[in-house]
Motif scaffolding. Structure first.
Motif: not given
Length: 113
Positions: A37-38, A41-42, A44-45, A52, A56, A64
């Motif tokens: 998940l981390g 997140e890194h 994707a954003y 996080f 974002v 976004r």
């Protein structure tokens, strides 16, 4: 024939070993999910340092929306695949929206109608 069930030492030892293995497996699985998940997140954003919320907040608005749209497409495809190929979980006469079973449809298998 009055038998009382008394747990033996081997039964208790097996229970302890299985409990420990399940706990270790759950911990490793949780760690793997957290790291995945981390990483997502890194990715994707597009941030490498900070929380996080920082990542974002620094992402442009279009990114976004794009990330949420991609997540929606992946989730929709997964839902469609489950409905298409997973076996129905409700196979009774009461599998209808009137009985609170909204996700079930009538079975085409003979004997399960």
């Amino acid at each position: 024939m009055n038998r009382t069930l008394q747990p033996s030492f081997s039964w208790a030892a097996r229970l302890a070993v299985v409990s420990a293995l399940v706990g270790i497996g759950a911990g490793i699985s949780g760690l793997a999910v957290s790291l995945a998940l981390g990483g997502i997140e890194h990715l994707a954003y597009n941030y490498s340092v900070g929380t996080f919320l920082d990542g974002v907040s620094q992402a442009p608005p279009w990114q976004r929306v794009e990330v949420l749209a991609i997540a929606g497409v992946i989730g929709g495809a997964g839902w469609w695949a489950l409905r298409r190929w997973a076996p129905a979980s409700c196979r009774s006469n009461r599998a209808s929206p009137a009985h609170g079973c909204l996700h079930c449809r009538p079975s085409s298998t003979p004997g399960f109608r």
